[in-house]
Write a protein that holds these residues in place. Structure first.
Motif, mmCIF file in Angstrom:
data_model
loop_
_atom_site.group_PDB
_atom_site.id
_atom_site.type_symbol
_atom_site.label_atom_id
_atom_site.label_comp_id
_atom_site.label_asym_id
_atom_site.label_seq_id
_atom_site.Cartn_x
_atom_site.Cartn_y
_atom_site.Cartn_z
ATOM 1 N N LEU A 787 -3.251 4.142 9.558
ATOM 2 C CA LEU A 787 -2.129 4.439 10.452
ATOM 3 C C LEU A 787 -0.966 3.486 10.167
ATOM 4 O O LEU A 787 0.190 3.912 10.090
ATOM 5 N N ALA A 788 -1.282 2.207 9.998
ATOM 6 C CA ALA A 788 -0.214 1.237 9.707
ATOM 7 C C ALA A 788 0.522 1.603 8.418
ATOM 8 O O ALA A 788 1.760 1.592 8.374
ATOM 9 N N THR A 802 7.867 7.096 14.850
ATOM 10 C CA THR A 802 7.050 5.939 14.464
ATOM 11 C C THR A 802 6.738 5.078 15.682
ATOM 12 O O THR A 802 5.582 4.735 15.943
ATOM 13 N N ALA A 803 7.774 4.745 16.431
ATOM 14 C CA ALA A 803 7.591 3.847 17.572
ATOM 15 C C ALA A 803 6.649 4.457 18.608
ATOM 16 O O ALA A 803 5.782 3.779 19.154
ATOM 17 N N ARG A 804 6.810 5.737 18.832
ATOM 18 C CA ARG A 804 5.919 6.394 19.801
ATOM 19 C C ARG A 804 4.467 6.302 19.359
ATOM 20 O O ARG A 804 3.574 6.078 20.161
ATOM 21 N N MET A 805 4.263 6.503 18.071
ATOM 22 C CA MET A 805 2.879 6.498 17.589
ATOM 23 C C MET A 805 2.282 5.095 17.542
ATOM 24 O O MET A 805 1.057 4.940 17.554
ATOM 25 N N CYS A 806 3.127 4.090 17.510
ATOM 26 C CA CYS A 806 2.609 2.709 17.569
ATOM 27 C C CYS A 806 1.813 2.468 18.850
ATOM 28 O O CYS A 806 0.930 1.617 18.888
ATOM 29 N N SER A 807 2.142 3.212 19.893
ATOM 30 C CA SER A 807 1.463 2.985 21.163
ATOM 31 C C SER A 807 -0.039 3.265 21.050
ATOM 32 O O SER A 807 -0.819 2.873 21.910
ATOM 33 N N GLN A 808 -0.452 3.916 19.984
ATOM 34 C CA GLN A 808 -1.892 4.136 19.788
ATOM 35 C C GLN A 808 -2.653 2.814 19.646
ATOM 36 O O GLN A 808 -3.863 2.762 19.842
ATOM 37 N N PHE A 809 -1.923 1.770 19.322
ATOM 38 C CA PHE A 809 -2.575 0.460 19.182
ATOM 39 C C PHE A 809 -2.663 -0.291 20.512
ATOM 40 O O PHE A 809 -3.193 -1.386 20.567
ATOM 41 N N GLU A 810 -2.110 0.277 21.574
ATOM 42 C CA GLU A 810 -1.906 -0.514 22.793
ATOM 43 C C GLU A 810 -3.200 -1.043 23.438
ATOM 44 O O GLU A 810 -3.162 -1.993 24.195
ATOM 45 N N ALA A 825 -3.788 -7.696 12.353
ATOM 46 C CA ALA A 825 -3.300 -7.720 10.971
ATOM 47 C C ALA A 825 -2.449 -6.480 10.685
ATOM 48 O O ALA A 825 -1.388 -6.569 10.054
ATOM 49 N N ALA A 826 -2.906 -5.338 11.178
ATOM 50 C CA ALA A 826 -2.152 -4.100 10.951
ATOM 51 C C ALA A 826 -0.785 -4.181 11.626
ATOM 52 O O ALA A 826 0.244 -3.828 11.036
ATOM 53 N N LEU A 827 -0.768 -4.658 12.865
ATOM 54 C CA LEU A 827 0.504 -4.735 13.599
ATOM 55 C C LEU A 827 1.443 -5.752 12.955
ATOM 56 O O LEU A 827 2.653 -5.517 12.843
ATOM 57 N N GLU A 828 0.883 -6.861 12.504
ATOM 58 C CA GLU A 828 1.740 -7.872 11.877
ATOM 59 C C GLU A 828 2.300 -7.375 10.557
ATOM 60 O O GLU A 828 3.427 -7.686 10.187
ATOM 61 N N ARG A 829 1.501 -6.584 9.896
ATOM 62 C CA ARG A 829 1.978 -5.975 8.649
ATOM 63 C C ARG A 829 3.163 -5.037 8.948
ATOM 64 O O ARG A 829 4.162 -5.033 8.226
ATOM 65 N N ILE A 830 3.055 -4.271 10.014
ATOM 66 C CA ILE A 830 4.179 -3.385 10.378
ATOM 67 C C ILE A 830 5.416 -4.223 10.692
ATOM 68 O O ILE A 830 6.510 -3.969 10.189
ATOM 69 N N LEU A 831 5.197 -5.253 11.494
ATOM 70 C CA LEU A 831 6.319 -6.081 11.937
ATOM 71 C C LEU A 831 7.008 -6.797 10.780
ATOM 72 O O LEU A 831 8.193 -7.095 10.836
ATOM 73 N N ALA A 832 6.244 -7.058 9.731
ATOM 74 C CA ALA A 832 6.808 -7.785 8.586
ATOM 75 C C ALA A 832 7.586 -6.873 7.638
ATOM 76 O O ALA A 832 8.151 -7.338 6.654
ATOM 77 N N THR A 833 7.617 -5.573 7.941
ATOM 78 C CA THR A 833 8.315 -4.645 7.054
ATOM 79 C C THR A 833 9.819 -4.928 7.052
ATOM 80 O O THR A 833 10.428 -4.985 8.120
ATOM 81 N N PRO A 834 10.406 -5.091 5.876
ATOM 82 C CA PRO A 834 11.856 -5.318 5.832
ATOM 83 C C PRO A 834 12.608 -4.141 6.465
ATOM 84 O O PRO A 834 12.189 -2.995 6.296
ATOM 85 N N ASP A 835 13.650 -4.450 7.205
ATOM 86 C CA ASP A 835 14.498 -3.424 7.837
ATOM 87 C C ASP A 835 13.759 -2.541 8.837
ATOM 88 O O ASP A 835 14.137 -1.385 9.046
ATOM 89 N N LEU A 836 12.722 -3.072 9.443
ATOM 90 C CA LEU A 836 12.008 -2.284 10.452
ATOM 91 C C LEU A 836 12.981 -1.893 11.572
ATOM 92 O O LEU A 836 13.821 -2.687 11.986
ATOM 93 N N ASP A 839 13.459 0.375 17.265
ATOM 94 C CA ASP A 839 12.447 1.087 18.054
ATOM 95 C C ASP A 839 11.062 0.494 17.815
ATOM 96 O O ASP A 839 10.340 0.130 18.735
ATOM 97 N N THR A 840 10.695 0.448 16.537
ATOM 98 C CA THR A 840 9.340 0.016 16.189
ATOM 99 C C THR A 840 9.168 -1.487 16.427
ATOM 100 O O THR A 840 8.115 -1.930 16.887
ATOM 101 N N THR A 841 10.203 -2.236 16.136
ATOM 102 C CA THR A 841 10.126 -3.688 16.386
ATOM 103 C C THR A 841 9.815 -3.951 17.856
ATOM 104 O O THR A 841 8.923 -4.744 18.188
ATOM 105 N N GLU A 842 10.517 -3.255 18.737
ATOM 106 C CA GLU A 842 10.274 -3.480 20.168
ATOM 107 C C GLU A 842 8.834 -3.119 20.542
ATOM 108 O O GLU A 842 8.142 -3.876 21.217
ATOM 109 N N MET A 843 8.375 -1.976 20.070
ATOM 110 C CA MET A 843 7.030 -1.532 20.453
ATOM 111 C C MET A 843 5.964 -2.490 19.946
ATOM 112 O O MET A 843 5.080 -2.924 20.690
ATOM 113 N N VAL A 844 6.036 -2.834 18.680
ATOM 114 C CA VAL A 844 4.993 -3.687 18.108
ATOM 115 C C VAL A 844 5.031 -5.071 18.762
ATOM 116 O O VAL A 844 3.985 -5.645 19.081
ATOM 117 N N THR A 845 6.219 -5.563 19.003
ATOM 118 C CA THR A 845 6.329 -6.871 19.654
ATOM 119 C C THR A 845 5.691 -6.840 21.038
ATOM 120 O O THR A 845 4.936 -7.745 21.405
#
Ligand code: ZN
Length: 849
Positions: A787-788, A802-810, A825-836, A839-845
């Motif tokens: 998923l990540a 993308t951001a909506r689907m991140c909620s599957q990790f909640e 690890a999966a969430l941190e990998r998403i967060l480390a994506t350049p130019d994230l 939307d997704t930055t807020e959700m993962v954070t």
């Protein structure tokens, strides 16, 4: 590169915009790569505003030129828009911008889907179309001219001039920019007409791609039913000469209520017996109603700011659920809604993404189109109605429409109409809007000298940013049964306002059996000691259909929890009670089918977590499998009868009655398949003449491990139907063995028909995995990793989905350390994506916090 950290926006900072708009004229010169948008906007200073800062939102726009009162100006470009010096009084702003709809993969603003132009402006998409005060409290009358070569060119309101290469539209109703819409393409329509209660004739159309015209009739009927229902139940009439619905394949959400021009995800409007299940039909009817009802609750009365989102969504969800209850079965609708609420909203309310129904801050508003705002928001309306009574509710709504028509309103305005009509003080009720978290309502009881007492206590666990909670007003609907099963006290609503409160009932000859929280009268978790005997008694005797179902559900859940925790055998009391229930011909087949459903993996994980245990997704899945197998054996002598009795022999109709019969027969088929290895399912598959029957059989075959041939045949049969192929993708993932589902999903992403540009297809594949707990949370971590991987790729194209689907990790913190580390690890990998994206930055954070 992000030049600034994402900014947080606060409800408390609200200020009115410095200008009022008298009129908006827009001209679109359509071109896939270079659409020109010309705007002429008449502004004047807003006398109610403290400041007159001329800031217009604008994103991804190429400004060609701007003028004020005819003279060229050079605005100052600032992050998120522009500023400009403006004259003291009224002035005319003109701008020409260029946009590239073909490159717009975010599906927000003006974009293209299969060669058709389409817009999505809620919440903040209009700023990708032109420079504008893109906020819901700025309302204006729009004139639109579309220039292009498309055969069909639509916008909001009533049609004006059309000619070779252009179409004009005029919308007389002031609206915020988020309700703007434009569609242009090679479309065909399914036309109809509707006469309103006061005699106006309205032209209705459903616009679709050529080839889909045979799938519109049901949606059209649903629209006409909705229009009539809103007149009869809420006294609300339609207010334009034309109402258009358009189906589009690429859409982030379900549908959108643009004034006079609703745009639908094609999956939420197109229906035919061969391609749509009963569930699809019901959902389509509900969504058509929902969007139509927004015309009054959302459009005529809109929201002052996005913090008030629940003002339109909670109320409109509530209205569409009333509509479905009236059109179909009220108990079945209520039970289905509560199943959803618990699976999605309770999960959200008890995790890192918990937020009040009316949030007080956000970074990206798109992240707040949640189960809490929508479904819990609707529950609040239902509670309010229970508290004030049906008549007062009607009066309050009457006043709401009268007082606020044309307004951009707030929750305070909404509650005030109830206070004014009833004289009640709703300040405590308002806590439901401001406090996040699901209250735990525990109850103990006492009986002495003919008096029965219920002692209640309410407690809400802390949620992010809200440590302590104040007691809320909770309407608790209660009935009492005597030991022989007769009702000795019909439903009575207790109004709990304190943290602890007791209610007594006297004159009873024996200790009664209570039926508490009838109809699920409040969105709380009820905690009460009970035993199997009492639950079986309520399942047999409760007069409240919801609590009757609930008793069976609790019986199943407790048995499953014992199996998961202690390795207990399936509970005999449950097996006997459910068999009796299934045989009870006095019960609606749809109800019986629902009562044969078992608590989902997610609901069980939640229960375990709530009780302080660490859920093991594999053990949960195995317990459900064992119970299903044992139940199939236990009910062996009745399943064949049920299956035969509820075969529908009349031609297919998407009616509640036929759907209920099919649901019960297919529940029986599921049990039969466990014993016959799929022989009956194969026969049903081969003879099915509608999608409900075909898909039920397909699922059974996949579950039985006998799906290989059906997978091939299904694809062969449906490869040219996008919506059916979505089912083909999701079924294979959902019914895979948990250890293999991630691999199945991964290989489906390599299929020629997989596309991440289409949100439906993406969700059918990766969303299906994320919604299968044992598969997604497989101990290997491969579900998380897959998923990540795909969310990282999708974010570059479509941040909102993308951001909506991140909620599957909640729910990750519920699980064991090994799983937690892998999710992290999966969430941190998403967060480390350049130019994230923001939307997704807020959700993962938020999920990681
Ligand atoms: Zn809505």
């Amino acid at each position: 590169m992000k030049d600034t950290a994402p900014e947080t926006i606060y409800l408390a900072d609200y200020t009115a915009f410095g200008f009022v708009i008298d009129r908006v004229q827009l001209t679109f010169r359509l071109d896939p790569k270079a659409t020109r948008v010309l705007s002429r906007i008449a502004f004047r200073p807003n006398p109610d505003a403290a400041e007159h800062d001329f800031f217009l939102h604008g994103e991804e726009l190429k400004l060609i030129r701007a003028r004020i009162n005819g003279a060229e100006v050079t605005p100052q470009m600032v992050p998120g828009g522009l500023r400009c010096d403006v004259p003291e009084g009224p002035f005319l702003w003109e701008a020409e911008v260029e946009i590239a709809p073909e490159d717009n993969t975010a599906l927000e603003g003006l974009y293209m889907s299969n060669g058709m132009y389409c817009t999505q402006c809620e919440a903040e998409g209009f700023r990708k179309i032109t420079y504008y005060p893109d906020r819901p409290d700025v309302m204006a009358v729009f004139d639109v001219r579309i220039e292009g070569e498309m055969p069909v060119m639509l916008s909001n309101g009533n049609p004006g001039d059309t000619g070779n290469g252009f179409a004009e539209w005029h919308d007389p109703w002031p609206k915020p920019a988020y309700l703007f819409a434009l569609v242009a393409g090679d479309l065909v329509n399914h036309p109809d007409r509707f006469t309103t209660a006061s005699g106006s004739d309205v032209e209705l159309n459903i616009w679709v791609r050529p080839g889909d015209e045979g799938k519109c009739a049901f949606g059209m009927q649903a629209l006409k039913d909705s229009m009539r229902w809103d007149e009869e139940v809420y006294g609300r009439e339609y207010d334009l000469d034309i109402f258009n619905i358009v189906a589009v394949d690429d859409f982030n959400m379900g549908a959108m209520e643009n004034k006079g021009l609703n745009i639908f995800n094609s999956s939420c409007v197109l229906a035919s017996p061969e391609t749509s299940t009963d569930g699809n039909y019901e959902r389509i009817e509900a969504i058509i109603a929902h969007e139509y009802f927004h015309n009054w609750t959302g459009n005529r009365i809109t929201c002052r700011d996005w913090f008030q989102l629940c003002l339109k969504e909670g109320l409109t969800v509530y209205r569409d659920s009333q509509f479905t209850s009236d059109m179909r079965s009220a108990p079945v609708k209520r039970i289905s809604d509560v199943i959803m609420l618990r699976a999605r909203q309770f999960r959200e309310d008890n995790g890192p993404l918990a937020h009040p129904v009316r949030p007080e801050s956000f970074v990206e508003i798109n992240n707040f189109y949640t189960a809490t705002v929508y479904e819990k928001g609707a529950e609040l309306i239902g509670m309010l109605k229970t508290l004030v009574g049906d008549e007062a509710y009607d009066k309050a709504l009457e006043l709401y429409f009268e007082r606020h028509d044309g307004d951009a309103a707030t929750i305070e305005d909404w509650l005030k109409v109830f206070e004014d009509t009833t004289g009640r003080d709703l300040s405590q009720f308002k806590r439901w809007y401001s406090q996040a978290g699901t209250p735990r309502l525990s109850v103990t009881e006492e009986f002495a000298d003919g008096t029965y007492t219920l002692h209640f206590e309410q407690k809400t666990p802390p949620t992010p940013g809200q440590e302590a909670k104040d007691p809320r007003v909770i309407p608790i609907a209660v009935g009492l049964l005597n030991p022989n099963g007769d009702e000795v006290m019909p439903t009575t609503v207790l109004e709990m306002t304190e943290a602890r409160q007791s209610f007594s009932f006297d004159g009873l000859s024996a200790r009664p059996v209570p039926s508490i929280l009838r109809g699920f009268s409040a969105p709380v978790i009820l905690e009460r000691e009970s035993d199997n005997a009492e639950r079986a008694f309520l399942l047999a005797h409760d007069t409240d259909p919801f609590n009757k179902w609930e008793a069976g559900r609790a019986l199943a859940r407790d048995g499953l929890l014992a199996m998961i925790r202690e390795g207990a055998a399936p509970d005999q009391g449950y097996l006997d009670a459910v068999a009796t229930m299934a045989r009870d011909s006095a019960l609606d087949p749809a109800f019986r089918a629902l009562a044969l459903g078992l608590p989902g993996q997610e609901e069980l994980a939640q229960s375990l977590h709530d009780a302080g245990d660490t859920p093991d997704p594999q053990a949960i899945w195995e317990a459900l499998e064992t119970l299903r197998q044992t139940r199939a054996e236990h009910m062996q002598d009745i399943t064949a009868k049920l299956y035969a009795e509820f075969q529908v022999t009349e031609p297919f109709e998407p009616s509640a009655a036929q759907a209920g019969a099919r649901a019960l027969a297919n529940a029986a088929l599921g049990m039969i398949t466990r014993l016959d290895g799929g022989a009956q399912a194969q026969r049903q598959y081969d003879s099915a003449d509608n999608m409900t029957q075909q898909l039920a059989a397909f699922s059974c075959l996949l579950e039985a491990g006998k799906g290989e041939e059906a997978v091939r045949a299904f694809y062969e049969q449906w490869q040219n139907d996008r919506l059916v192929i979505d089912k083909w993708f999701s079924m294979q993932v959902i019914h895979a063995d948990p250890a293999e589902a991630a691999d199945v999903a991964a290989s489906l992403t390599q299929h020629q028909d997989f596309s991440m540009k289409n949100p439906n297809r993406f969700r059918a594949t990766l969303g299906a995995l994320a919604m299968s707990p044992a598969a997604f949370h497989h101990a290997s971590g491969k579900g998380y990793a897959l998923l990540a991987d795909w969310l990282i790729r999708l974010d570059a194209l479509n941040p909102q989905t993308t951001a909506r689907m991140c909620s599957q990790f909640e729910t990750w913190r519920r699980y064991d350390e090994g799983r937690q580390a892998k999710v992290k690890a999966a969430l941190e990998r998403i967060l480390a994506t350049p130019d994230l994206s923001r939307d997704t930055t807020e959700m993962v954070t938020r999920i990681l916090e």
